[in-house]
Design a protein around this motif. Structure first.
Motif, PDB file in Angstrom:
ATOM      1  N   PRO A 146       0.814  -1.208   0.000  1.00  0.00           N
ATOM      2  CA  PRO A 146       0.000   0.000   0.000  1.00  0.00           C
ATOM      3  C   PRO A 146       0.851   1.263   0.000  1.00  0.00           C
ATOM      4  O   PRO A 146       1.904   1.329   0.620  1.00  0.00           O
ATOM      5  N   GLY A 147       0.376   2.275  -0.694  1.00  0.00           N
ATOM      6  CA  GLY A 147       1.055   3.559  -0.721  1.00  0.00           C
ATOM      7  C   GLY A 147       0.753   4.308  -1.996  1.00  0.00           C
ATOM      8  O   GLY A 147       0.680   3.715  -3.077  1.00  0.00           O
ATOM      9  N   LEU A 148       0.538   5.602  -1.869  1.00  0.00           N
ATOM     10  CA  LEU A 148       0.317   6.487  -3.001  1.00  0.00           C
ATOM     11  C   LEU A 148       1.495   7.451  -3.063  1.00  0.00           C
ATOM     12  O   LEU A 148       1.914   7.984  -2.034  1.00  0.00           O
ATOM     13  N   TYR A 149       2.014   7.686  -4.247  1.00  0.00           N
ATOM     14  CA  TYR A 149       3.218   8.482  -4.396  1.00  0.00           C
ATOM     15  C   TYR A 149       2.960   9.693  -5.291  1.00  0.00           C
ATOM     16  O   TYR A 149       2.266   9.591  -6.312  1.00  0.00           O
ATOM     17  N   GLY A 150       3.554  10.831  -4.889  1.00  0.00           N
ATOM     18  CA  GLY A 150       3.501  12.028  -5.713  1.00  0.00           C
ATOM     19  C   GLY A 150       2.106  12.555  -5.949  1.00  0.00           C
ATOM     20  O   GLY A 150       1.789  13.026  -7.041  1.00  0.00           O
ATOM     21  N   SER A 181     -10.718  19.217  -9.253  1.00  0.00           N
ATOM     22  CA  SER A 181     -11.567  18.225  -9.913  1.00  0.00           C
ATOM     23  C   SER A 181     -10.966  16.833  -9.949  1.00  0.00           C
ATOM     24  O   SER A 181     -11.682  15.859 -10.168  1.00  0.00           O
ATOM     25  N   ALA A 182      -9.650  16.727  -9.764  1.00  0.00           N
ATOM     26  CA  ALA A 182      -9.012  15.432  -9.939  1.00  0.00           C
ATOM     27  C   ALA A 182      -7.731  15.352  -9.127  1.00  0.00           C
ATOM     28  O   ALA A 182      -7.134  16.374  -8.765  1.00  0.00           O
ATOM     29  N   LEU A 183      -7.313  14.123  -8.856  1.00  0.00           N
ATOM     30  CA  LEU A 183      -6.023  13.831  -8.252  1.00  0.00           C
ATOM     31  C   LEU A 183      -5.225  12.963  -9.214  1.00  0.00           C
ATOM     32  O   LEU A 183      -5.787  12.120  -9.912  1.00  0.00           O
ATOM     33  N   ALA A 184      -3.924  13.168  -9.231  1.00  0.00           N
ATOM     34  CA  ALA A 184      -3.020  12.279  -9.957  1.00  0.00           C
ATOM     35  C   ALA A 184      -2.034  11.700  -8.952  1.00  0.00           C
ATOM     36  O   ALA A 184      -1.567  12.403  -8.060  1.00  0.00           O
ATOM     37  N   TYR A 185      -1.721  10.414  -9.093  1.00  0.00           N
ATOM     38  CA  TYR A 185      -0.784   9.778  -8.188  1.00  0.00           C
ATOM     39  C   TYR A 185      -0.272   8.490  -8.807  1.00  0.00           C
ATOM     40  O   TYR A 185      -0.786   8.028  -9.838  1.00  0.00           O
ATOM     41  N   ALA A 186       0.745   7.912  -8.183  1.00  0.00           N
ATOM     42  CA  ALA A 186       1.290   6.628  -8.618  1.00  0.00           C
ATOM     43  C   ALA A 186       1.100   5.606  -7.512  1.00  0.00           C
ATOM     44  O   ALA A 186       1.096   5.941  -6.327  1.00  0.00           O
ATOM     45  N   ALA A 187       0.923   4.355  -7.896  1.00  0.00           N
ATOM     46  CA  ALA A 187       0.788   3.255  -6.942  1.00  0.00           C
ATOM     47  C   ALA A 187       1.451   2.019  -7.537  1.00  0.00           C
ATOM     48  O   ALA A 187       1.504   1.855  -8.760  1.00  0.00           O
ATOM     49  N   MET A 188       1.985   1.163  -6.650  1.00  0.00           N
ATOM     50  CA  MET A 188       2.627  -0.071  -7.110  1.00  0.00           C
ATOM     51  C   MET A 188       1.573  -1.052  -7.633  1.00  0.00           C
ATOM     52  O   MET A 188       0.537  -1.266  -7.003  1.00  0.00           O
TER      53      MET A 188
END
Length: 410
Positions: free
Chosen positions: A105-109, A117-124
């Motif tokens: 688990p974890g969300l990056y950046g 209106s939106a979120l951007a992120y990276a996940a494994m």
């Protein structure tokens, strides 16, 4: 991460999120162990590097292709948004678990669109990082078309939210890409090798923020404790890079009009005492003015007021210290005011700050049990008793990644 991308090793030791960085998870690599969200700090000694002359020596600019025009999105939220681990926190709402949370688990950046209106992120995902775009209207998360490769180094939305800039780092090359939300397509605007050669060092370009003048970028010496180097403006259409400043810095935060950048400069020596100062850099003429003299301190948070008249910052005397000081000063260095948060927020540690409006600060604090509180501070009463609670959240457990404010309505 803020927003904000800053040296991560010291941030983790202090227990703070530094402008957009996130705690890292291991990723397999031949002969190295780089973090999924690329940082300039890992548990090793700094690698000596030459002074940065220009960005163009190690940057390849692909043939440009036009971006699709999109209308300016309308605001969809009138409340601040906080990210704590894999949870999205809104005032007067229970914590919302974001999915997919990744494995582990974890969300990056995590970054928010300028209209909320939106979120951007990276996940494994299956041993690699995947970029996601979450629509906060519908709550749906959509994978972005480009795989994030082995590491992800910060992202920045365009001012109208129509595009996203981000840097991906693979085994052999890095790429700075622009993702067009309407066309659901990404294109590289700058790229280069990661191998060390006699002529070049692997120094990817990473976005700091998307300004009205272009994309403000810096270079990092990937997977080392070296500080970010240089400031430049990158044209998101052509990939042309205009070098502005060649020296090192700990953190750079542009003003809303893109005319200046507030810099945290100093040193973060592994095993030693951090030293930091705050300076204002003029992006037009290259002049630099010290606003806060160098001192033994970490400065984990720095933010411009919406009108560009003031800077707010948080400072702590060392990596492990929980005794933070909140400071506000004019952008010419005058009228400095400070407040010891240990007395103002007894039992809580500092997490992040942002501006609600030109006269009001938002300060995020928390404890070791998963309790998080967002507070307002009117600058007319810059004192411990002037904090007013905006929202309080209780998480099932303390988040592994330090909470931060990712969006404030304007």
């Amino acid at each position: 991460m803020l927003n904000r991308f800053r040296p991560l090793g010291a941030a983790l030791a202090l227990g703070l999120t530094l402008s957009g960085c996130a705690p890292v998870a291991p990723v397999s690599d031949a002969g190295a162990n780089p973090p999924p969200e690329a940082s300039t700090a890992v548990a090793q000694q700094p690698t000596p590097t030459p002074a940065l002359a220009t960005f163009t020596a190690t940057v390849e600019v692909p043939t440009p292709t036009p971006m699709l025009a999109t209308p300016t999105p309308q605001p969809v939220t009138g409340e601040p948004l906080v990210i704590a681990g894999e949870y999205l926190l809104r005032p007067e709402a229970t914590p919302e678990a974001l999915a997919p949370v990744g494995d582990p688990p974890g969300l990056y950046g995590v970054v928010a669109a300028p209209d909320g209106s939106a979120l951007a992120y990276a996940a494994m995902q299956a041993g690699r990082l995947q970029l996601w775009l979450r629509d906060l209207r519908s709550g749906t998360a959509t994978p972005m078309p480009a795989d994030a490769g082995d590491a992800f180094a910060r992202a920045a939305f365009a001012p109208d939210g129509s595009a996203l800039a981000y840097t991906l780092i693979g085994q052999e090359r890095w790429q700075l890409l622009i993702y067009d939300r309407a066309g659901d397509a990404a294109r590289a605007v700058a790229e280069g090798p990661l191998q060390v050669s006699a002529e070049t060092l692997p120094m990817p370009l990473v976005p700091i923020a998307w300004t009205p003048r272009g994309l403000l970028v810096e270079q990092i010496l990937y997977a080392t404790d070296a500080l970010p180097r240089g400031l430049a403006l990158l044209d998101p259409t052509t990939g042309e890079v205009q070098t502005l400043r060649a020296g090192e810095h700990i953190q750079a935060v542009p003003s809303s009009d893109g005319a200046h950048a507030a810099l945290v400069v100093g040193q973060l020596p592994p095993g030693g005492q951090p030293v930091a100062a705050i300076a204002r850099y003029d992006l037009d003429n290259g002049t630099e003015r010290e606003l806060l003299p160098q001192q033994q301190a970490m400065i984990p948070a720095l933010a411009w007021s919406p009108d560009g008249a003031r800077l707010a910052y948080a400072a702590a005397p060392g990596y492990q210290s929980s005794e933070s000081v909140l400071g506000v000063l004019d952008t010419d260095g005058a009228n400095l005011r400070t407040l010891e948060l240990a007395r103002a927020a007894a039992g809580y540690r500092f997490l992040d700050l942002a501006w609600a409006d030109p006269a009001t600060l938002l300060v995020l604090v928390g404890d070791t049990t998963g309790q998080i509180e967002l507070r307002r501070l009117d600058l007319e009463r810059f004192e411990a008793g002037a904090f007013n609670s905006v929202a309080t959240w209780s998480l099932p457990a303390p988040p592994q990644q330090s909470p931060r404010i990712v969006y404030v309505p304007r």
